[in-house]
Scaffold this motif. Structure first.
Motif, PDB file in Angstrom:
ATOM      1  N   TYR A 193     -15.950 -13.329 -28.706  1.00 41.99           N
ATOM      2  CA  TYR A 193     -14.699 -14.053 -28.942  1.00 41.99           C
ATOM      3  C   TYR A 193     -14.268 -13.909 -30.398  1.00 41.99           C
ATOM      4  CZ  TYR A 193     -11.589 -18.085 -29.500  1.00 41.99           C
ATOM      5  OH  TYR A 193     -10.535 -18.899 -29.807  1.00 41.99           O
ATOM      6  N   TYR A 194     -15.216 -14.164 -31.296  1.00 37.14           N
ATOM      7  CA  TYR A 194     -14.869 -14.078 -32.720  1.00 37.14           C
ATOM      8  C   TYR A 194     -14.531 -12.655 -33.137  1.00 37.14           C
ATOM      9  CZ  TYR A 194     -15.848 -18.909 -33.649  1.00 37.14           C
ATOM     10  OH  TYR A 194     -15.768 -20.268 -33.658  1.00 37.14           O
ATOM     11  N   LEU A 195     -15.212 -11.689 -32.505  1.00 31.44           N
ATOM     12  CA  LEU A 195     -14.942 -10.295 -32.835  1.00 31.44           C
ATOM     13  C   LEU A 195     -13.473  -9.948 -32.584  1.00 31.44           C
ATOM     14  CD1 LEU A 195     -16.146  -7.574 -33.699  1.00 31.44           C
ATOM     15  CD2 LEU A 195     -16.542  -7.082 -31.285  1.00 31.44           C
ATOM     16  N   MET A 196     -12.924 -10.494 -31.477  1.00 26.56           N
ATOM     17  CA  MET A 196     -11.512 -10.239 -31.176  1.00 26.56           C
ATOM     18  C   MET A 196     -10.630 -10.770 -32.308  1.00 26.56           C
ATOM     19  SD  MET A 196     -11.532  -8.538 -28.530  1.00 26.56           S
ATOM     20  CE  MET A 196     -13.202  -7.966 -28.386  1.00 26.56           C
ATOM     21  N   GLY A 197     -10.976 -11.957 -32.811  1.00 26.09           N
ATOM     22  CA  GLY A 197     -10.212 -12.524 -33.927  1.00 26.09           C
ATOM     23  C   GLY A 197     -10.312 -11.660 -35.174  1.00 26.09           C
ATOM     24  N   VAL A 198     -11.507 -11.136 -35.408  1.00 32.24           N
ATOM     25  CA  VAL A 198     -11.712 -10.291 -36.590  1.00 32.24           C
ATOM     26  C   VAL A 198     -10.872  -9.024 -36.478  1.00 32.24           C
ATOM     27  CG1 VAL A 198     -13.395  -8.860 -37.793  1.00 32.24           C
ATOM     28  CG2 VAL A 198     -13.997 -11.187 -37.112  1.00 32.24           C
ATOM     29  N   ILE A 199     -10.889  -8.417 -35.276  1.00 32.08           N
ATOM     30  CA  ILE A 199     -10.100  -7.196 -35.076  1.00 32.08           C
ATOM     31  C   ILE A 199      -8.611  -7.504 -35.251  1.00 32.08           C
ATOM     32  CG2 ILE A 199      -9.416  -5.452 -33.377  1.00 32.08           C
ATOM     33  CD1 ILE A 199     -12.235  -5.674 -32.210  1.00 32.08           C
ATOM     34  N   GLU A 200      -8.191  -8.642 -34.697  1.00 33.58           N
ATOM     35  CA  GLU A 200      -6.774  -9.013 -34.802  1.00 33.58           C
ATOM     36  C   GLU A 200      -6.354  -9.130 -36.265  1.00 33.58           C
ATOM     37  OE1 GLU A 200      -5.730 -12.777 -33.127  1.00 33.58           O
ATOM     38  OE2 GLU A 200      -3.586 -12.360 -33.266  1.00 33.58           O
ATOM     39  N   ARG A 201      -7.184  -9.807 -37.052  1.00 32.21           N
ATOM     40  CA  ARG A 201      -6.810  -9.962 -38.464  1.00 32.21           C
ATOM     41  C   ARG A 201      -6.837  -8.629 -39.201  1.00 32.21           C
ATOM     42  NH1 ARG A 201      -9.126 -14.850 -37.789  1.00 32.21           N
ATOM     43  NH2 ARG A 201     -11.205 -14.228 -38.439  1.00 32.21           N
ATOM     44  N   ALA A 202      -7.756  -7.748 -38.764  1.00 28.14           N
ATOM     45  CA  ALA A 202      -7.857  -6.455 -39.444  1.00 28.14           C
ATOM     46  C   ALA A 202      -6.596  -5.619 -39.224  1.00 28.14           C
ATOM     47  CB  ALA A 202      -9.081  -5.698 -38.947  1.00 28.14           C
ATOM     48  N   ILE A 203      -5.993  -5.742 -38.023  1.00 27.18           N
ATOM     49  CA  ILE A 203      -4.829  -4.881 -37.773  1.00 27.18           C
ATOM     50  C   ILE A 203      -3.503  -5.580 -38.042  1.00 27.18           C
ATOM     51  CG2 ILE A 203      -6.084  -3.473 -36.092  1.00 27.18           C
ATOM     52  CD1 ILE A 203      -4.449  -4.830 -33.935  1.00 27.18           C
ATOM     53  N   THR A 204      -3.492  -6.880 -38.322  1.00 28.90           N
ATOM     54  CA  THR A 204      -2.238  -7.532 -38.690  1.00 28.90           C
ATOM     55  C   THR A 204      -2.358  -8.128 -40.089  1.00 28.90           C
ATOM     56  OG1 THR A 204      -3.004  -9.427 -37.447  1.00 28.90           O
ATOM     57  CG2 THR A 204      -1.311  -8.106 -36.410  1.00 28.90           C
ATOM     58  N   PRO A 205      -1.933  -7.350 -41.099  1.00 28.31           N
ATOM     59  CA  PRO A 205      -2.092  -7.807 -42.482  1.00 28.31           C
ATOM     60  C   PRO A 205      -1.336  -9.104 -42.774  1.00 28.31           C
ATOM     61  CG  PRO A 205      -0.863  -5.742 -42.361  1.00 28.31           C
ATOM     62  CD  PRO A 205      -1.348  -6.023 -41.008  1.00 28.31           C
ATOM     63  N   SER A 206      -0.237  -9.368 -42.052  1.00 27.94           N
ATOM     64  CA  SER A 206       0.523 -10.580 -42.354  1.00 27.94           C
ATOM     65  C   SER A 206      -0.323 -11.813 -42.060  1.00 27.94           C
ATOM     66  CB  SER A 206       1.807 -10.622 -41.549  1.00 27.94           C
ATOM     67  OG  SER A 206       1.538 -10.579 -40.183  1.00 27.94           O
ATOM     68  N   LYS A 207      -1.231 -11.714 -41.063  1.00 22.18           N
ATOM     69  CA  LYS A 207      -2.098 -12.854 -40.746  1.00 22.18           C
ATOM     70  C   LYS A 207      -3.071 -13.121 -41.876  1.00 22.18           C
ATOM     71  CE  LYS A 207      -1.970 -14.200 -36.206  1.00 22.18           C
ATOM     72  NZ  LYS A 207      -2.563 -14.571 -34.953  1.00 22.18           N
ATOM     73  N   ARG A 208      -3.605 -12.032 -42.426  1.00 22.13           N
ATOM     74  CA  ARG A 208      -4.556 -12.206 -43.525  1.00 22.13           C
ATOM     75  C   ARG A 208      -3.888 -12.900 -44.704  1.00 22.13           C
ATOM     76  NH1 ARG A 208      -6.200  -6.848 -42.720  1.00 22.13           N
ATOM     77  NH2 ARG A 208      -5.165  -6.153 -44.606  1.00 22.13           N
ATOM     78  N   LYS A 209      -2.660 -12.427 -45.031  1.00 17.93           N
ATOM     79  CA  LYS A 209      -1.978 -12.982 -46.197  1.00 17.93           C
ATOM     80  C   LYS A 209      -1.608 -14.434 -45.964  1.00 17.93           C
ATOM     81  CE  LYS A 209      -0.842  -9.363 -49.055  1.00 17.93           C
ATOM     82  NZ  LYS A 209       0.255  -8.728 -49.759  1.00 17.93           N
ATOM     83  N   ALA A 210      -1.099 -14.728 -44.766  1.00 20.32           N
ATOM     84  CA  ALA A 210      -0.677 -16.090 -44.471  1.00 20.32           C
ATOM     85  C   ALA A 210      -1.869 -17.026 -44.603  1.00 20.32           C
ATOM     86  CB  ALA A 210      -0.084 -16.173 -43.067  1.00 20.32           C
ATOM     87  N   LYS A 211      -3.036 -16.553 -44.183  1.00 18.04           N
ATOM     88  CA  LYS A 211      -4.231 -17.364 -44.263  1.00 18.04           C
ATOM     89  C   LYS A 211      -4.598 -17.626 -45.728  1.00 18.04           C
ATOM     90  CE  LYS A 211      -8.307 -18.073 -41.561  1.00 18.04           C
ATOM     91  NZ  LYS A 211      -9.511 -17.516 -41.025  1.00 18.04           N
ATOM     92  N   LYS A 212      -4.459 -16.584 -46.528  1.00 18.10           N
ATOM     93  CA  LYS A 212      -4.773 -16.726 -47.943  1.00 18.10           C
ATOM     94  C   LYS A 212      -3.884 -17.783 -48.575  1.00 18.10           C
ATOM     95  CE  LYS A 212      -6.143 -12.449 -49.697  1.00 18.10           C
ATOM     96  NZ  LYS A 212      -5.552 -11.204 -50.140  1.00 18.10           N
ATOM     97  N   LYS A 213      -2.618 -17.772 -48.172  1.00 17.85           N
ATOM     98  CA  LYS A 213      -1.676 -18.716 -48.746  1.00 17.85           C
ATOM     99  C   LYS A 213      -2.075 -20.138 -48.364  1.00 17.85           C
ATOM    100  CE  LYS A 213       3.132 -20.085 -48.651  1.00 17.85           C
ATOM    101  NZ  LYS A 213       4.239 -20.265 -47.735  1.00 17.85           N
ATOM    102  N   ALA A 214      -2.504 -20.301 -47.119  1.00 11.36           N
ATOM    103  CA  ALA A 214      -2.821 -21.635 -46.629  1.00 11.36           C
ATOM    104  C   ALA A 214      -4.011 -22.239 -47.361  1.00 11.36           C
ATOM    105  CB  ALA A 214      -3.095 -21.583 -45.127  1.00 11.36           C
ATOM    106  N   GLN A 215      -4.892 -21.390 -47.865  1.00 14.03           N
ATOM    107  CA  GLN A 215      -6.119 -21.938 -48.435  1.00 14.03           C
ATOM    108  C   GLN A 215      -5.952 -22.518 -49.826  1.00 14.03           C
ATOM    109  OE1 GLN A 215      -8.786 -18.698 -47.937  1.00 14.03           O
ATOM    110  NE2 GLN A 215      -9.372 -19.359 -45.901  1.00 14.03           N
TER     111      GLN A 215
END
Ligand SMILES: Nc1ncnc2c1ncn2[C@@H]1O[C@H](COP(=O)(O)OP(=O)(O)OP(=O)(O)O)[C@@H](O)[C@H]1O
Ligand SMILES: [Mg+2]
Lengths: 273, 260
Positions: free
Chosen positions: A251-273
């Motif tokens: 399950y978590y692996l799917m999330g990791v792959i998703e974040r790896a291929i969608t850079p906007s998710k990574r950035k949005a997460k960074k902003k939230a922190q």
């Protein structure tokens, strides 16, 4: 300060795991105190974990529990993975076809519902008797179970694209191909991954279940042998825990792959922190 | 009105639009609307919710086909004009693609128009400059404020170098300060680029501040109830909002609603 600690995700997980351990141990003590069989059917966690690292051979061919679990896991999980990939690809294609054509959607949707409603316990023996081969049966069952969540979630993703997004593309004179590649497919990506997150653990569970139907050397097969008493009870518990961990990791692996291929998710997460 | 002799840039003749609601009953969204818009004019469509402002904008830009009546844009059908990518549309909600950076959002229409790579880059920098977002080109929309997102929407519409800019309540979700700032920005962009602008709003003061002419629409069924000429001098500036002439025009527009 206290608020920051309790809101941290790691702490929540730790408390959750600790609670599970406590409940398990309480149950193990109760079951142990009322035992009617020579061996404790619900061993303590330290016994289970210890057995996994035991170097003592439990089969004639010199396997320890750990090597036995790993070799049967390789057998089962590789089939689960193949089935998962096949189901994912076919599910995605069907979602595309259903979105492209209303007729395809009208025809295919009832079948999808029916496939989803047949209990896998009933479907597995049928598939096995048709293929006559445990490996292909595992692949097919994993594919069927992956297919439904992927296609329905992806279709929902295509449909969630709002009127204004369609109008934007239309105002540019976009072709159907451009509409899909530049707007609909990226928009539906998170829905697709929701489908994958649901189906990854299901594909694993299903392949293990198919194993139990026939002798061989998959995880499920070891499970049933251990339950029948032809192998130590610890094999059963080791496999249960091992499979649960793999399921959660998938399950978590799917999330990791998703974040790896969608850079906007990574950035949005960074902003939230 | 010497321009009247030229053919209008946008001509709307007797346009009516009937939708059917969820129960299948007809809903008359527009009834016999006629407007002629000259090249380079700044026109507002003003009216309460449900009077058919968005519908009219969609008909002009060929996102909807009217039930009856005729629209010509630059002497052609709206469809031909749309396929020539002459419309820049700014939506009420900026409709940005959250998986693309600001630069790549602005690039979207250019990719589809097959604009050469180097020209894409230069156009993107040019419009980013115009809307004042130079430093944010590599941000994702989720990292920007609502006002900044709306600026990206405007930049994307300008990037295709459209003849006609259609704006559907672009600032209605923004606070008063941001809205007035963006009003000035749009006016200065309009002065620099000399486009024809069709600007939908339900804010009377905004329409007076921005426009050459205000088309007042009234609901049920949506029809054109007045066209008010705004003869305030240009360029407009924030001080004008306090003048008696401005107040008189706001009053005039408001009165054109009464008696509906
Ligand atoms: N696709 C549609 N199907 C059915 N009815 C519609 C459709 N689009 C608009 N209408 C109806 O037409 C009328 C005018 O709608 P329109 O969206 O043009 O109003 P508007 O002036 O833009 O309002 P607002 O200020 O709220 O955006 C409304 O009564 C609306 O319910
Ligand atoms: Mg509207």
């Amino acid at each position: 300060m206290i608020k920051r600690i309790t809101s941290s995700k790691g702490i929540v997980t730790a408390v959750w795991v600790l609670g599970l351990v406590v409940i398990w141990e309480i149950c193990a003590f109760i079951v142990g105190a009322t035992q009617r069989t020579p061996v404790n059917v619900l061993p303590h966690l330290y016994q289970i974990i210890g057995s996994f690292f035991d170097t003592k051979s439990i089969t004639g061919s010199g396997d320890t529990i750990a090597t036995l679990v790993f070799s049967s896991a390789a057998e089962t999980l590789s089939r689960a993975l193949i089935g998962f990939i096949i189901g994912m690809v076919l599910g995605y294609i069907l979602a595309l076809l259903m979105h492209l054509s209303h007729i395809v959607e009208k025809i295919a949707f009832p079948y999808l519902m029916i496939i989803q409603m047949i209990p896998i316990l009933g479907m597995a023996p049928i598939v096995l008797s048709i293929t006559g081969d445990i490996s292909s049966a595992r692949i097919i069952i994993a594919a069927i179970l992956t297919f439904y969540p992927v296609s329905t979630n992806t279709l929902a993703g295509f449909k969630s694209v709002g009127r204004e997004r369609h109008e934007l593309m239309r105002s540019y004179g976009a072709s159907k191909f451009q509409l899909y590649t530049k707007m609909l497919i990226p928009s539906a990506m998170s829905y697709f991954f929701t489908g994958l997150k649901i189906s990854a653990p299901m594909a694993i569970t299903a392949s293990i279940l198919v194993d139990t139907l026939q002798g061989g050397n998959g995880l499920g097969c070891m499970l049933s042998q251990s339950l029948k008493g032809s192998m130590t009870r610890f094999v059963f518990w080791d496999i249960v825990i091992f499979s649960a961990v793999i399921g959660v990791l998938s399950y978590y692996l799917m999330g990791v792959i998703e974040r790896a291929i969608t850079p906007s998710k990574r950035k949005a997460k960074k902003k939230a922190q | 009105m010497s321009e009247k002799t030229n053919a209008p840039e946008i001509s709307v003749k007797n346009v009516s639009m009937v939708f059917s609601d969820s129960k299948g009953n007809p809903v008359q969204a527009l009834k016999n609307v006629s407007i002629d818009i000259q090249k380079g004019e700044f026109i507002s469509l003003l009216g309460p919710s449900g009077c058919g402002k968005s519908t009219l904008l969609r008909i002009v830009s060929d996102l909807l086909t009217p039930t009856s009546g005729e629209v010509t844009v630059c002497g052609k059908t709206p469809r031909e004009t749309r396929l020539e990518q002459k419309f820049g549309i700014v939506f009420q909600n900026p409709v940005l693609l959250d998986w693309r950076t600001v630069r790549k959002n602005i690039r979207l229409p250019l990719e589809m128009m097959k604009v050469p790579k180097e020209e894409q880059a230069s156009r993107i920098e040019q419009v980013l400059e115009l809307v004042g977002l130079k430093e944010f080109g590599n941000s994702y929309p989720g990292q920007l404020s609502g006002g900044m997102q709306q600026r990206v929407g405007i930049a994307r519409a300008l990037a295709i170098q459209p003849d006609i800019l259609l704006m559907d309540e672009p600032f209605s979700a923004l606070d008063e300060f941001t809205r007035e700032k963006l009003n000035d920005d749009v006016l200065s962009i309009w002065r620099k680029t000399n486009k024809t602008v069709l600007f939908v709003t339900h804010n009377i003061a905004e329409s007076v501040y921005m426009s050459d002419r205000i088309c007042v629409l009234s609901p049920h069924p949506g029809r054109l109830s007045a066209i008010v000429d705004v003869d305030l001098p240009r360029p407009r500036n924030a001080d004008m909002r306090g003048t008696p002439e401005f107040a008189a025009l706001v009053e005039k527009v408001r009165n054109s609603f009464e008696g509906i």
